[in-house]
Design an enzyme around this catalytic site. Structure first.
Site, PDB file in Angstrom:
ATOM      1  N   GLU A 295       0.830  -1.217   0.000  1.00 56.13           N
ATOM      2  CA  GLU A 295       0.000   0.000   0.000  1.00 56.13           C
ATOM      3  C   GLU A 295       0.859   1.259   0.000  1.00 56.13           C
ATOM      4  O   GLU A 295       0.561   2.224  -0.706  1.00 56.13           O
ATOM      5  CB  GLU A 295      -0.960   0.041   1.191  1.00 56.13           C
ATOM      6  CG  GLU A 295      -0.567  -0.819   2.319  1.00 56.13           C
ATOM      7  CD  GLU A 295      -1.450  -0.645   3.539  1.00 56.13           C
ATOM      8  OE1 GLU A 295      -1.137  -1.253   4.555  1.00 56.13           O
ATOM      9  OE2 GLU A 295      -2.432   0.109   3.459  1.00 56.13           O
TER      10      GLU A 295
ATOM     11  N   ASP B 188     -10.239 -10.383   4.852  1.00 57.00           N
ATOM     12  CA  ASP B 188     -10.617 -11.740   5.290  1.00 57.00           C
ATOM     13  C   ASP B 188     -11.662 -11.632   6.396  1.00 57.00           C
ATOM     14  O   ASP B 188     -11.968 -10.543   6.863  1.00 57.00           O
ATOM     15  CB  ASP B 188      -9.378 -12.507   5.781  1.00 57.00           C
ATOM     16  CG  ASP B 188      -8.700 -11.770   6.934  1.00 57.00           C
ATOM     17  OD1 ASP B 188      -7.722 -11.050   6.679  1.00 57.00           O
ATOM     18  OD2 ASP B 188      -9.174 -11.882   8.077  1.00 57.00           O
TER      19      ASP B 188
HETATM   20  N1  ADE Z   1      -5.202  -7.851   9.071  1.00 55.06           N
HETATM   21  C1  ADE Z   1      -5.905  -8.401   8.056  1.00 55.06           C
HETATM   22  N2  ADE Z   1      -6.605  -9.463   8.479  1.00 55.06           N
HETATM   23  C2  ADE Z   1      -6.345  -9.598   9.804  1.00 55.06           C
HETATM   24  C3  ADE Z   1      -6.760 -10.512  10.787  1.00 55.06           C
HETATM   25  N3  ADE Z   1      -7.577 -11.530  10.500  1.00 55.06           N
HETATM   26  N4  ADE Z   1      -6.290 -10.349  12.048  1.00 55.06           N
HETATM   27  C4  ADE Z   1      -5.450  -9.332  12.338  1.00 55.06           C
HETATM   28  N5  ADE Z   1      -5.018  -8.450  11.441  1.00 55.06           N
HETATM   29  C5  ADE Z   1      -5.467  -8.566  10.173  1.00 55.06           C
END
Ligand code: ADE
Length: 230
Positions: A11, A198
């Protein structure tokens, strides 16, 4: 001048490539790029992952660059069913889900002796971000809500459920609330902008790799629009 903290190389690289008049300075292993982005003076930096890096990075932005505000971009795991991969969460407030001094008489997430449990984001930055995001990323949903940060990549249903139950946050990541705490202590406005990569559950590791690029695209587009609008 605004400080922009990204946690990941991808990024920061994307934003840095569209910056002009760049002056680079490395402090504490972090390279700060001061320059012009979308016609505005800004300092862009990759903090590295986790709360300590993020807190240190914020203090350097305040001390060396006297920034008027800090925006933290990046990706996060969704904690709510309605928040989908690719969507954006803007912080109303940020809390540290891994702070536990309950046995010492404090609430879960509350840092002893500080007097606050969570750190409210700047109302003006939030308003501008919300407007810009709807314009810059019309094909996704934008949410505003609490961000829960901790030094953990959350990739189990149990842990996700635990954070949701105790903090009712929209997403989880590893830097936002540390930046928020540093901003609070320095009386500096801040905002966390996170694109969901996610669902912070048992599929998080796989989804993260597959959707990281898409998520970064959305947050980068938003940051550029915000700089034009501020
Ligand atoms: N950054 C992106 N996904 C994450 C997650 N599941 N836990 C902590 N930081 C994150």
């Amino acid at each position: 001048m605004l400080g922009i903290i990204g946690a990941m190389e991808v990024e920061v690289r994307t934003l840095r490539e569209s910056m002009s008049d760049v002056e680079a300075l490395t402090v504490a292993g972090m390279t700060f790029y001061k320059g012009t982005l979308e016609g505005k003076e800004a300092v862009l930096v990759r903090s590295g992952v986790g709360k300590v890096n993020a807190g240190l990075c914020s203090q350097i932005l305040v001390d060396r660059y006297r920034v008027e505000g800090i925006i933290n971009t990046g990706i996060a795991g969704s904690l709510k069913n309605e928040v989908n991969i690719g969507d954006i969460v803007l912080s109303t407030t940020a809390v540290q889900h891994d702070v536990d001094a309950v046995g010492f008489g404090y609430q879960l997430g509350e840092i002893p002796q500080l007097g606050v449990k969570e750190f409210p984001a700047d109302a003006h930055l939030l308003e501008v971000a919300l407007k810009c995001c709807r314009e810059a990323n019309p094909d996704i949903q934008t949410f505003t809500g609490r961000v829960a940060s901790g030094d953990q990549f959350v990739n189990s249903r149990e842990k996700k459920q635990w954070i949701l139950e105790h903090f009712d946050a929209y997403c989880t990541e590893m830097e936002g609330a540390a930046i928020a705490q540093a901003a609070y202590l320095n009386r500096t406005p801040y905002l966390v902008v996170r694109a969901i990569s996610d669902k912070a559950d048992d599929s998080a590791d796989m989804d993260y790799s597959a959707f990281e690029a898409k998520a970064v695209e959305h947050s980068v587009r938003l940051i550029r629009a915000m700089l034009r609008a501020l």
